[in-house]
Design a protein around this motif. Structure first.
Motif, mmCIF file in Angstrom:
data_model
loop_
_atom_site.group_PDB
_atom_site.id
_atom_site.type_symbol
_atom_site.label_atom_id
_atom_site.label_comp_id
_atom_site.label_asym_id
_atom_site.label_seq_id
_atom_site.Cartn_x
_atom_site.Cartn_y
_atom_site.Cartn_z
ATOM 1 N N TYR A 1 0.845 -1.202 0.000
ATOM 2 C CA TYR A 1 0.000 0.000 0.000
ATOM 3 C C TYR A 1 0.874 1.243 0.000
ATOM 4 O O TYR A 1 2.074 1.189 0.299
ATOM 5 C CB TYR A 1 -0.956 -0.018 1.192
ATOM 6 N N ARG B 1 -9.832 -9.058 -2.516
ATOM 7 C CA ARG B 1 -10.147 -7.955 -3.444
ATOM 8 C C ARG B 1 -9.330 -8.088 -4.720
ATOM 9 O O ARG B 1 -9.800 -7.745 -5.805
ATOM 10 C CB ARG B 1 -9.901 -6.593 -2.785
ATOM 11 N N PRO C 1 -4.837 -14.329 10.968
ATOM 12 C CA PRO C 1 -5.292 -13.333 11.948
ATOM 13 C C PRO C 1 -5.654 -12.010 11.273
ATOM 14 O O PRO C 1 -5.363 -11.814 10.090
ATOM 15 C CB PRO C 1 -4.076 -13.169 12.865
ATOM 16 N N ASN C 2 -6.283 -11.107 12.016
ATOM 17 C CA ASN C 2 -6.590 -9.785 11.473
ATOM 18 C C ASN C 2 -5.311 -9.121 10.993
ATOM 19 O O ASN C 2 -4.283 -9.182 11.663
ATOM 20 C CB ASN C 2 -7.248 -8.898 12.544
ATOM 21 N N GLY C 3 -5.370 -8.517 9.825
ATOM 22 C CA GLY C 3 -4.211 -7.839 9.272
ATOM 23 C C GLY C 3 -3.297 -8.737 8.454
ATOM 24 O O GLY C 3 -2.293 -8.286 7.913
ATOM 25 N N ALA C 4 -3.657 -10.025 8.326
ATOM 26 C CA ALA C 4 -2.790 -10.977 7.619
ATOM 27 C C ALA C 4 -2.707 -10.698 6.120
ATOM 28 O O ALA C 4 -1.736 -11.093 5.470
ATOM 29 C CB ALA C 4 -3.292 -12.404 7.849
ATOM 30 N N LYS D 1 -5.852 -11.085 4.191
ATOM 31 C CA LYS D 1 -6.958 -11.850 3.595
ATOM 32 C C LYS D 1 -7.818 -10.978 2.687
ATOM 33 O O LYS D 1 -8.095 -11.337 1.543
ATOM 34 C CB LYS D 1 -7.838 -12.489 4.691
ATOM 35 N N SER D 2 -8.252 -9.829 3.202
ATOM 36 C CA SER D 2 -9.139 -8.963 2.401
ATOM 37 C C SER D 2 -8.415 -8.451 1.163
ATOM 38 O O SER D 2 -9.018 -8.356 0.086
ATOM 39 C CB SER D 2 -9.635 -7.771 3.220
ATOM 40 N N THR D 3 -7.146 -8.124 1.319
ATOM 41 C CA THR D 3 -6.365 -7.651 0.173
ATOM 42 C C THR D 3 -6.305 -8.736 -0.902
ATOM 43 O O THR D 3 -6.525 -8.465 -2.092
ATOM 44 C CB THR D 3 -4.942 -7.266 0.628
ATOM 45 N N ASP E 1 1.233 3.578 1.976
ATOM 46 C CA ASP E 1 1.935 3.934 3.216
ATOM 47 C C ASP E 1 3.097 2.983 3.525
ATOM 48 O O ASP E 1 3.709 3.072 4.587
ATOM 49 C CB ASP E 1 0.949 3.960 4.389
ATOM 50 N N THR F 1 2.863 -0.409 3.778
ATOM 51 C CA THR F 1 2.471 -1.722 4.308
ATOM 52 C C THR F 1 2.562 -2.778 3.213
ATOM 53 O O THR F 1 1.937 -2.651 2.170
ATOM 54 C CB THR F 1 0.996 -1.677 4.804
ATOM 55 N N ALA G 1 1.165 -5.745 2.205
ATOM 56 C CA ALA G 1 -0.017 -6.537 2.578
ATOM 57 C C ALA G 1 0.060 -7.954 2.025
ATOM 58 O O ALA G 1 -0.490 -8.884 2.620
ATOM 59 C CB ALA G 1 -1.287 -5.848 2.100
HETATM 60 P P1 ADP Z 1 -7.094 -9.035 6.788
HETATM 61 O O1 ADP Z 1 -8.238 -9.068 5.840
HETATM 62 O O2 ADP Z 1 -6.398 -10.353 6.914
HETATM 63 O O3 ADP Z 1 -7.447 -8.464 8.118
HETATM 64 P P2 ADP Z 1 -6.096 -6.835 5.162
HETATM 65 O O4 ADP Z 1 -5.881 -7.326 3.778
HETATM 66 O O5 ADP Z 1 -7.332 -6.053 5.445
HETATM 67 O O6 ADP Z 1 -5.972 -8.079 6.154
HETATM 68 O O7 ADP Z 1 -4.870 -5.954 5.612
HETATM 69 C C1 ADP Z 1 -3.498 -6.384 5.453
HETATM 70 C C2 ADP Z 1 -2.600 -5.257 5.928
HETATM 71 O O8 ADP Z 1 -2.705 -4.176 5.016
HETATM 72 C C3 ADP Z 1 -2.969 -4.694 7.283
HETATM 73 O O9 ADP Z 1 -1.760 -4.290 7.885
HETATM 74 C C4 ADP Z 1 -3.857 -3.506 6.957
HETATM 75 O O10 ADP Z 1 -3.848 -2.532 7.960
HETATM 76 C C5 ADP Z 1 -3.203 -3.003 5.684
HETATM 77 N N1 ADP Z 1 -4.161 -2.360 4.755
HETATM 78 C C6 ADP Z 1 -5.326 -2.873 4.288
HETATM 79 N N2 ADP Z 1 -5.901 -2.011 3.452
HETATM 80 C C7 ADP Z 1 -5.072 -0.944 3.377
HETATM 81 C C8 ADP Z 1 -5.110 0.283 2.654
HETATM 82 N N3 ADP Z 1 -6.125 0.577 1.846
HETATM 83 N N4 ADP Z 1 -4.094 1.145 2.834
HETATM 84 C C9 ADP Z 1 -3.059 0.836 3.664
HETATM 85 N N5 ADP Z 1 -2.964 -0.299 4.355
HETATM 86 C C10 ADP Z 1 -3.950 -1.177 4.220
#
Ligand code: ADP
Ligand code: ADP
Length: 222
Positions: free
Chosen positions: A11, A45, A35-38, A40-42, A13, A15, A17
């Motif tokens: 990302y 998507r 875990p949260n932040g792993a 998964k959502s990234t 910033d 990170t 991901a």
């Molecule tokens: P999960 O779904 O497993 O909780 P995410 O994919 O949401 O994980 O997030 C993975 C990492 O990327 C985390 O550290 C999260 O804070 C960061 N992150 C997710 N979306 C963004 C974004 N749009 N900009 C910056 N960092 C992001």
């Protein structure tokens, strides 16, 4: 079969991901556990072509997903973690709207909507507004909309989050029933959900694949 090769996503910033994720996932119910932040959502998507990876390749049943996102979208059902709906639309009207967007026409549309309302136990609520649904009903609606067009790949991001135990069990049963003849990828941080529902699992942490394989071999009870 879904194959991801060397997928990276950083990302703005800084990170990281997703860090060089390479996995092959078979059909059926597959868990993405972490875990949260792993990440998964990234990852979800990216698979749903809603966000680009920085590098890597994705292939679904021979289709190159990154160069042919439109071809994949027609085979894809996606239930995001936060599902926005038009607040004034009824359940049936929303399904109609989404079906039109997916290019499903005429009688096929009506028939599919009726059978999906039956499948998700929402027939009697078809004319009610989705915003007023309970959490479990909203998720069942989310499953119904994801199934429009009979996609071969379904991606669900923490679908049972926030549900009470009864709603959770009913949603889980529904998810198992729809995983015949397709790949349902289910992200979760709950190990029991993977043990109970999935035959295959990919475990990720801090953006990297830790392990993947058959649930019976990987998740051994203590
Ligand atoms: P999960 O779904 O497993 O909780 P995410 O994919 O949401 O994980 O997030 C993975 C990492 O990327 C985390 O550290 C999260 O804070 C960061 N992150 C997710 N979306 C963004 C974004 N749009 N900009 C910056 N960092 C992001
Ligand atoms: P989860 O981790 O369960 O996926 P989050 O609460 O981390 O959910 O993320 C919710 C939304 O906020 C997502 O769209 C995600 O991309 C975004 N997000 C998460 N972390 C960051 C971050 N550090 N900077 C910017 N956006 C973020």
């Amino acid at each position: 079969m879904l194959t991801l090769k060397n997928i990276n996503k950083k990302y703005a910033d800084g990170t990281q991901a997703l860090n060089d994720v390479t996995i092959t996932l078979p059909a059926g119910m597959v868990g993405l556990l972490g875990p949260n932040g792993a990440g998964k959502s990234t990852l979800m998507r990216t698979l749903a072509c809603l966000q680009n990876a920085d590098s890597g390749h994705i292939n679904f049943n021979g289709l190159d997903v990154i160069s042919q996102p439109d071809a994949l979208r027609s085979q894809l059902g996606y239930l995001p973690q936060y599902f926005g709906v038009y607040p004034n639309m009824s359940c049936r009207a929303l399904l109609e709207h989404i079906a039109v967007l997916k290019g499903i026409d005429g009688n096929a549309r009506k028939n599919q909507i009726n059978s999906l309302l039956e499948l998700t136990n929402l027939t009697q609520f078809a004319n009610k507004k989705v915003v007023n649904f309970s959490g479990g009903m909203k998720q069942r609606f989310g499953v119904a909309q994801a199934l429009l067009g009979n996609p071969k790949l379904i991606i669900m991001d923490e679908p049972t989050a926030g549900l009470d135990p009864v709603e959770r069990e009913s949603l889980n049963n529904l998810l198992v029933s729809i995983s015949q003849n397709r790949l349902v990828l289910l992200s979760t941080h709950i190990v029991e959900d993977v043990e109970n529902l999935c035959h295959y699992v990919a475990i990720i942490d801090q953006g990297a694949l830790i392990q993947s394989g058959d649930v019976k071999e990987l998740l051994v009870p203590l």
